[in-house]
Design a protein around this motif. Sequence first.
Motif, PDB file in Angstrom:
ATOM      1  N   PHE A 267       0.247  -1.518   0.319  1.00 12.17           N
ATOM      2  CA  PHE A 267       0.433  -0.013   0.050  1.00 12.17           C
ATOM      3  C   PHE A 267       0.855   1.039  -0.197  1.00 12.17           C
ATOM      4  CE2 PHE A 267      -3.009   2.735   2.508  1.00 12.17           C
ATOM      5  CZ  PHE A 267      -3.865   3.234   1.796  1.00 12.17           C
ATOM      6  N   PHE A 268       0.277   2.119  -0.828  1.00 12.51           N
ATOM      7  CA  PHE A 268       1.714   3.207  -0.907  1.00 12.51           C
ATOM      8  C   PHE A 268       1.515   4.071   0.118  1.00 12.51           C
ATOM      9  CE2 PHE A 268      -2.563   5.244  -1.582  1.00 12.51           C
ATOM     10  CZ  PHE A 268      -2.970   6.965  -1.514  1.00 12.51           C
ATOM     11  N   MET A 269       0.966   4.192   1.520  1.00 12.03           N
ATOM     12  CA  MET A 269       1.016   4.796   2.483  1.00 12.03           C
ATOM     13  C   MET A 269       2.065   4.483   3.491  1.00 12.03           C
ATOM     14  SD  MET A 269      -2.613   6.458   2.791  1.00 12.03           S
ATOM     15  CE  MET A 269      -2.167   7.723   4.270  1.00 12.03           C
ATOM     16  N   ALA A 270       2.105   2.631   3.024  1.00 10.39           N
ATOM     17  CA  ALA A 270       2.769   1.946   4.292  1.00 10.39           C
ATOM     18  C   ALA A 270       4.585   2.364   4.725  1.00 10.39           C
ATOM     19  CB  ALA A 270       3.050   0.542   3.409  1.00 10.39           C
ATOM     20  N   SER A 271       4.765   2.044   4.810  1.00 14.19           N
ATOM     21  CA  SER A 271       6.767   2.279   4.920  1.00 14.19           C
ATOM     22  C   SER A 271       7.248   1.348   4.038  1.00 14.19           C
ATOM     23  CB  SER A 271       7.002   1.657   6.592  1.00 14.19           C
ATOM     24  OG  SER A 271       7.056   1.042   6.635  1.00 14.19           O
TER      25      SER A 271
ATOM     26  N   ASN B 141     -10.605   1.363   1.370  1.00 17.76           N
ATOM     27  CA  ASN B 141     -10.983   0.936   2.331  1.00 17.76           C
ATOM     28  C   ASN B 141     -10.198   2.026   3.630  1.00 17.76           C
ATOM     29  OD1 ASN B 141     -11.983  -1.352   3.794  1.00 17.76           O
ATOM     30  ND2 ASN B 141      -9.722  -1.843   2.924  1.00 17.76           N
ATOM     31  N   PHE B 142      -9.035   2.026   3.510  1.00 14.77           N
ATOM     32  CA  PHE B 142      -8.530   2.930   4.475  1.00 14.77           C
ATOM     33  C   PHE B 142      -8.515   4.367   4.758  1.00 14.77           C
ATOM     34  CE2 PHE B 142      -5.175   5.859   5.536  1.00 14.77           C
ATOM     35  CZ  PHE B 142      -4.716   5.461   6.308  1.00 14.77           C
ATOM     36  N   SER B 143      -9.650   5.428   3.814  1.00  9.05           N
ATOM     37  CA  SER B 143     -10.667   6.112   4.086  1.00  9.05           C
ATOM     38  C   SER B 143     -11.704   6.068   4.920  1.00  9.05           C
ATOM     39  CB  SER B 143     -10.667   6.783   2.696  1.00  9.05           C
ATOM     40  OG  SER B 143      -9.473   7.220   2.289  1.00  9.05           O
ATOM     41  N   MET B 144     -12.324   4.889   4.381  1.00  5.82           N
ATOM     42  CA  MET B 144     -14.198   4.672   4.707  1.00  5.82           C
ATOM     43  C   MET B 144     -14.078   4.223   6.245  1.00  5.82           C
ATOM     44  SD  MET B 144     -15.530   2.522   1.238  1.00  5.82           S
ATOM     45  CE  MET B 144     -17.085   2.920   2.452  1.00  5.82           C
TER      46      MET B 144
ATOM     47  N   GLY C 141      -7.936  -9.751  18.856  1.00  4.07           N
ATOM     48  CA  GLY C 141      -7.601  -8.759  20.470  1.00  4.07           C
ATOM     49  C   GLY C 141      -6.204  -9.159  20.418  1.00  4.07           C
ATOM     50  N   GLN C 142      -5.377  -8.739  19.634  1.00  6.37           N
ATOM     51  CA  GLN C 142      -3.532  -8.104  20.305  1.00  6.37           C
ATOM     52  C   GLN C 142      -4.089  -6.831  19.329  1.00  6.37           C
ATOM     53  OE1 GLN C 142      -1.114 -10.535  18.233  1.00  6.37           O
ATOM     54  NE2 GLN C 142      -1.131 -12.489  20.112  1.00  6.37           N
ATOM     55  N   ARG C 143      -2.770  -5.779  20.078  1.00  6.02           N
ATOM     56  CA  ARG C 143      -2.878  -4.850  19.447  1.00  6.02           C
ATOM     57  C   ARG C 143      -1.431  -4.647  18.158  1.00  6.02           C
ATOM     58  NH1 ARG C 143      -1.974   0.381  23.660  1.00  6.02           N
ATOM     59  NH2 ARG C 143      -3.005   1.362  21.992  1.00  6.02           N
ATOM     60  N   MET C 144      -2.099  -3.844  17.326  1.00  5.14           N
ATOM     61  CA  MET C 144      -0.678  -3.675  16.357  1.00  5.14           C
ATOM     62  C   MET C 144      -0.889  -2.549  15.665  1.00  5.14           C
ATOM     63  SD  MET C 144      -0.590  -5.636  12.328  1.00  5.14           S
ATOM     64  CE  MET C 144      -0.434  -7.110  13.528  1.00  5.14           C
ATOM     65  N   ALA C 145       0.799  -2.093  15.456  1.00  6.74           N
ATOM     66  CA  ALA C 145       1.097  -0.259  14.741  1.00  6.74           C
ATOM     67  C   ALA C 145       0.086  -0.824  13.916  1.00  6.74           C
ATOM     68  CB  ALA C 145       2.672  -0.599  15.048  1.00  6.74           C
ATOM     69  N   MET C 146      -0.508   0.752  12.941  1.00 12.72           N
ATOM     70  CA  MET C 146      -0.831   1.194  12.116  1.00 12.72           C
ATOM     71  C   MET C 146       0.628   1.009  11.378  1.00 12.72           C
ATOM     72  SD  MET C 146      -3.496   1.814  10.493  1.00 12.72           S
ATOM     73  CE  MET C 146      -4.565   1.915  11.791  1.00 12.72           C
ATOM     74  N   ASP C 147       1.874   1.105  11.551  1.00  8.25           N
ATOM     75  CA  ASP C 147       2.446   0.981  10.451  1.00  8.25           C
ATOM     76  C   ASP C 147       2.674  -0.513   9.711  1.00  8.25           C
ATOM     77  OD1 ASP C 147       4.383   2.060   9.027  1.00  8.25           O
ATOM     78  OD2 ASP C 147       5.957   0.609   9.884  1.00  8.25           O
ATOM     79  N   VAL C 148       2.748  -1.277  10.937  1.00  9.58           N
ATOM     80  CA  VAL C 148       2.971  -3.149  10.697  1.00  9.58           C
ATOM     81  C   VAL C 148       1.630  -3.230  10.045  1.00  9.58           C
ATOM     82  CG1 VAL C 148       3.241  -5.155  12.213  1.00  9.58           C
ATOM     83  CG2 VAL C 148       4.523  -2.759  12.653  1.00  9.58           C
ATOM     84  N   PHE C 149       0.258  -2.513   9.973  1.00 12.75           N
ATOM     85  CA  PHE C 149      -1.037  -3.140  10.052  1.00 12.75           C
ATOM     86  C   PHE C 149      -1.142  -3.072   8.249  1.00 12.75           C
ATOM     87  CE2 PHE C 149      -4.985  -2.463   9.114  1.00 12.75           C
ATOM     88  CZ  PHE C 149      -5.407  -3.655   8.974  1.00 12.75           C
ATOM     89  N   LEU C 150       0.053  -1.706   8.168  1.00  6.49           N
ATOM     90  CA  LEU C 150      -0.411  -1.494   6.434  1.00  6.49           C
ATOM     91  C   LEU C 150       0.125  -1.685   5.939  1.00  6.49           C
ATOM     92  CD1 LEU C 150      -1.041   2.541   6.877  1.00  6.49           C
ATOM     93  CD2 LEU C 150      -2.558   0.897   6.215  1.00  6.49           C
TER      94      LEU C 150
ATOM     95  N   ALA D 291      -6.576   6.858   9.537  1.00  6.74           N
ATOM     96  CA  ALA D 291      -5.513   7.885   9.182  1.00  6.74           C
ATOM     97  C   ALA D 291      -5.833   8.456  10.919  1.00  6.74           C
ATOM     98  CB  ALA D 291      -5.738   8.673   8.739  1.00  6.74           C
ATOM     99  N   ALA D 292      -6.532   7.963  11.555  1.00  5.32           N
ATOM    100  CA  ALA D 292      -7.180   8.498  13.006  1.00  5.32           C
ATOM    101  C   ALA D 292      -6.538   7.735  14.613  1.00  5.32           C
ATOM    102  CB  ALA D 292      -8.696   8.388  13.373  1.00  5.32           C
ATOM    103  N   TYR D 293      -6.229   6.551  13.323  1.00  9.12           N
ATOM    104  CA  TYR D 293      -5.690   5.474  14.622  1.00  9.12           C
ATOM    105  C   TYR D 293      -3.325   5.441  14.389  1.00  9.12           C
ATOM    106  CZ  TYR D 293     -10.720   4.257  15.272  1.00  9.12           C
ATOM    107  OH  TYR D 293     -11.780   4.357  15.675  1.00  9.12           O
ATOM    108  N   GLU D 294      -2.881   5.137  15.146  1.00 10.31           N
ATOM    109  CA  GLU D 294      -1.916   4.701  15.740  1.00 10.31           C
ATOM    110  C   GLU D 294      -1.777   3.134  15.474  1.00 10.31           C
ATOM    111  OE1 GLU D 294       0.401   6.343  18.694  1.00 10.31           O
ATOM    112  OE2 GLU D 294      -0.460   8.273  18.052  1.00 10.31           O
ATOM    113  N   TYR D 295      -2.762   2.074  16.636  1.00 13.39           N
ATOM    114  CA  TYR D 295      -3.055   1.057  16.496  1.00 13.39           C
ATOM    115  C   TYR D 295      -4.883   0.710  15.833  1.00 13.39           C
ATOM    116  CZ  TYR D 295       0.964   2.043  19.186  1.00 13.39           C
ATOM    117  OH  TYR D 295       2.676   2.342  20.126  1.00 13.39           O
ATOM    118  N   VAL D 296      -4.326  -0.701  15.287  1.00 15.62           N
ATOM    119  CA  VAL D 296      -5.304  -1.349  15.495  1.00 15.62           C
ATOM    120  C   VAL D 296      -5.391  -2.649  15.948  1.00 15.62           C
ATOM    121  CG1 VAL D 296      -5.581  -0.527  12.889  1.00 15.62           C
ATOM    122  CG2 VAL D 296      -4.104  -2.793  13.166  1.00 15.62           C
ATOM    123  N   SER D 297      -6.792  -3.412  16.184  1.00 18.47           N
ATOM    124  CA  SER D 297      -7.002  -4.408  17.174  1.00 18.47           C
ATOM    125  C   SER D 297      -7.057  -5.938  16.197  1.00 18.47           C
ATOM    126  CB  SER D 297      -8.205  -4.393  18.205  1.00 18.47           C
ATOM    127  OG  SER D 297      -8.039  -5.224  19.296  1.00 18.47           O
ATOM    128  N   ILE D 298      -6.279  -6.738  16.101  1.00 17.86           N
ATOM    129  CA  ILE D 298      -6.562  -7.387  15.272  1.00 17.86           C
ATOM    130  C   ILE D 298      -6.166  -9.405  15.950  1.00 17.86           C
ATOM    131  CG2 ILE D 298      -5.655  -8.739  13.472  1.00 17.86           C
ATOM    132  CD1 ILE D 298      -6.352  -6.495  12.758  1.00 17.86           C
TER     133      ILE D 298
END
Length: 310
Positions: free
Chosen positions: A40-44, A109-112, A125-134, A116-123
């Motif tokens: 994804f073009f917004m991923a590191s 999908n990212f916008s909907m 039951g585990q927290r994952m950094a947004m950069d790792v997720f993307l 962009a408002a989160y630094e972490y996501v829950s996958i």
Amino acid sequence: MNNIPTMTKNLLVINVLAFLATWVLGRSGIDLNALFGLHFFMASDFHVWQFLTYMFLHGGFTHILFNMFALWMFGSVIERVWGPKKFIFYYIVCGVGAGIAQEIVQYINFSMQGLAAYEYVSIGGQRMAMDVFLNQWMTIGASGAVYGILLAFGMIFPNERLFIIPIPFPIKAKWLIVGYIFIELFSAMGQSDGVAHMAHLGGMLFGFLLIRYWQHHPDSSQRFGRSYGQEFFDNLKRKYDDRQRNHMKAERTRGGHAADPRRETDEEYNVRQRQNQEEIDAILDKIRKSGYDSLTKEEKQKLFDQSRKG
């Protein structure tokens, strides 16, 4: 392999070698998919050159098997019609176009989801950094380019009948393409199955736009060189010219010994031959610009009749 056109053969070899390299290096902890897959073009981990490299990687044996079978079956035909340069240009455009389509879908999908408002996501039951997720949003495979090849076959040979498992009867290529489009659209709107359906449609869309551009601007494809199809019709025209010259020589040699009491004059004969020549030239030029299927029934018959003379 000797009967497979050059570019199609090279693509088959490169894809198979890349698949084997992915498997071998993966056993040593080197993940080629993570390095060269399209992120994804917004991923590191995203890099622009991944738009090209991703289409030579595959996620499993079945994935590469079906893609390479379709590339061999339909790509060989298209390359023989267009020639290697035009074919590989089209293939890459469809592959890159498929990647662009997938990036657009991922951004929607990212916008909907408002990620962009989160630094972490829950996958799970585990927290994952947004950069790792993307960075997990990754696309691989030649499917987008291959679907573009399928579209090209359907547009060039729309009435060619094909047997496709599990359909028990032959189906015209144009209806097969329409069926694939509806299947991909339906699948894309359903639950996620890990397949980049919109990338498949993106490859077909970019292929369609490029073919339509070539049809409306036939001179733009001249930089790719002479295709095998052009050479075929050029050879047909050359043979026709040779037959006409030999016929003229024979007529002049017979001179006044012709059985027809009202033998046409040299001037009349030359006018008739010139008219035939202009008609054949116009038909061959129409084929080069719009394809054989653009001919009328009368034009096809005239070309067929001329090809049998001599």
